[in-house]
Design a protein around this motif. Structure first.
Motif, PDB file in Angstrom:
ATOM      1  N   SER A  64       0.817  -1.221   0.000  1.00 39.84           N
ATOM      2  CA  SER A  64       0.000   0.000   0.000  1.00 39.84           C
ATOM      3  C   SER A  64       0.847   1.265   0.000  1.00 39.84           C
ATOM      4  N   LYS A  65       2.044   1.209   0.592  1.00 43.42           N
ATOM      5  CA  LYS A  65       2.903   2.394   0.642  1.00 43.42           C
ATOM      6  C   LYS A  65       3.445   2.763  -0.730  1.00 43.42           C
ATOM      7  N   SER A 102      -0.403   5.467  -4.683  1.00 40.60           N
ATOM      8  CA  SER A 102      -0.921   6.780  -4.298  1.00 40.60           C
ATOM      9  C   SER A 102      -2.215   6.599  -3.508  1.00 40.60           C
ATOM     10  N   GLU A 103      -2.566   7.620  -2.765  1.00 44.86           N
ATOM     11  CA  GLU A 103      -3.825   7.562  -2.011  1.00 44.86           C
ATOM     12  C   GLU A 103      -5.000   7.335  -2.951  1.00 44.86           C
ATOM     13  N   ARG A 161      -5.060   3.683  -3.992  1.00 45.53           N
ATOM     14  CA  ARG A 161      -5.544   2.836  -2.886  1.00 45.53           C
ATOM     15  C   ARG A 161      -7.062   2.951  -2.750  1.00 45.53           C
ATOM     16  N   GLU A 162      -7.566   4.167  -2.800  1.00 41.56           N
ATOM     17  CA  GLU A 162      -9.019   4.381  -2.674  1.00 41.56           C
ATOM     18  C   GLU A 162      -9.778   3.721  -3.822  1.00 41.56           C
ATOM     19  N   LYS A 171      -4.579   0.093   5.265  1.00 37.37           N
ATOM     20  CA  LYS A 171      -4.143   1.485   5.071  1.00 37.37           C
ATOM     21  C   LYS A 171      -5.332   2.400   4.783  1.00 37.37           C
ATOM     22  N   VAL A 172      -6.209   1.999   3.897  1.00 38.01           N
ATOM     23  CA  VAL A 172      -7.356   2.851   3.557  1.00 38.01           C
ATOM     24  C   VAL A 172      -8.280   2.995   4.772  1.00 38.01           C
ATOM     25  N   ASP A 200      -6.546   5.338   7.247  1.00 39.44           N
ATOM     26  CA  ASP A 200      -6.543   6.725   6.771  1.00 39.44           C
ATOM     27  C   ASP A 200      -7.927   7.361   6.921  1.00 39.44           C
ATOM     28  N   ARG A 201      -8.959   6.604   6.641  1.00 38.66           N
ATOM     29  CA  ARG A 201     -10.319   7.123   6.815  1.00 38.66           C
ATOM     30  C   ARG A 201     -10.617   7.391   8.286  1.00 38.66           C
ATOM     31  N   SER A 243      -5.762  14.407   9.152  1.00 36.42           N
ATOM     32  CA  SER A 243      -6.088  13.958   7.797  1.00 36.42           C
ATOM     33  C   SER A 243      -4.919  14.155   6.839  1.00 36.42           C
ATOM     34  N   LYS A 292      -1.772  11.765   9.081  1.00 36.96           N
ATOM     35  CA  LYS A 292      -2.276  10.468   9.549  1.00 36.96           C
ATOM     36  C   LYS A 292      -1.733  10.067  10.920  1.00 36.96           C
TER      37      LYS A 292
END
Length: 188
Positions: free
Chosen positions: A36-37, A40-41, A44-45, A131-132, A135-136, A151, A154
């Motif tokens: 996941s690292k 990109s965000e 991942r989303e 990770k998602v 982050d949420r 946000s 994190k």
């Protein structure tokens, strides 16, 4: 029935440690799975709902900042992993877990795989789910505790986070056993 397991959030000063557990369906491959690292965000989303839709089953487990403080980060990570595995509702044939050590009392045979999130698609999928989800959760904590910038960073130890700690002091979602937070508490 091989289940990949990985965590997110071992290093941050605030928020939960989160683990994902995923059994992928070999008949429904998912393109783009990796650590996941490395994504990109936005990527991942985008892949998160696909993993959830195509997996045979999955679980997301949590250990709170209080549990991190009480148990230590390693044991809290193992607790989050155990919770993620239990939530799936299926006992896998084998667990493959990212890293070099395993939680105790697992429901089936398990192997630790160093950098498994780069080589094992099920671990990569678990990494992305964890990770998602984390982050949420940090975005929700940002709304609950404004001024810390959760946000954006994190909960990791950034200059902005340090500055917020100096101004606001620690809040309820900080890990009080982590040295920067313990110092901020003593200074308060």
């Amino acid at each position: 029935m091989i289940c990949g397991v990985d965590e997110a959030g071992r290093g941050p000063w605030a928020g939960p440690v989160t683990a994902g557990a995923v059994i992928l369906d070999p008949d429904q491959p998912i393109d783009g799975l990796t650590d996941s690292k490395r994504l990109s965000e936005a990527h991942r989303e985008a892949i998160y709902p696909e993993i959830r839709a195509k997996a045979v089953t999955f679980g997301i487990g949590w250990a709170s900042p209080g549990e991190v403080d009480r148990l230590n980060i390693r044991q809290a990570t193992f607790l989050a992993m155990s919770r993620a595995i239990a939530i799936m509702g299926l006992t896998p044939k084998e667990l493959i877990i990212d890293g070099n050590c395993l939680p105790q009392n697992l429901p089936c045979p398990a192997r630790a795989i160093i950098k498994g999130d780069l080589t094992e698609p099920a671990i990569s999928a678990a990494s992305i789910l964890a990770k998602v989800a984390r982050d949420r959760a940090m975005a929700e904590l940002c709304a609950r505790y404004p001024g810390y910038g959760f946000s954006q960073h994190k909960g990791y130890g950034t200059a902005a986070h340090s500055s917020a700690l100096e101004t606001l002091g620690p809040c309820a979602c900080h890990r009080k056993s982590f040295a920067p937070i313990a110092r901020a508490l003593r200074a308060a």
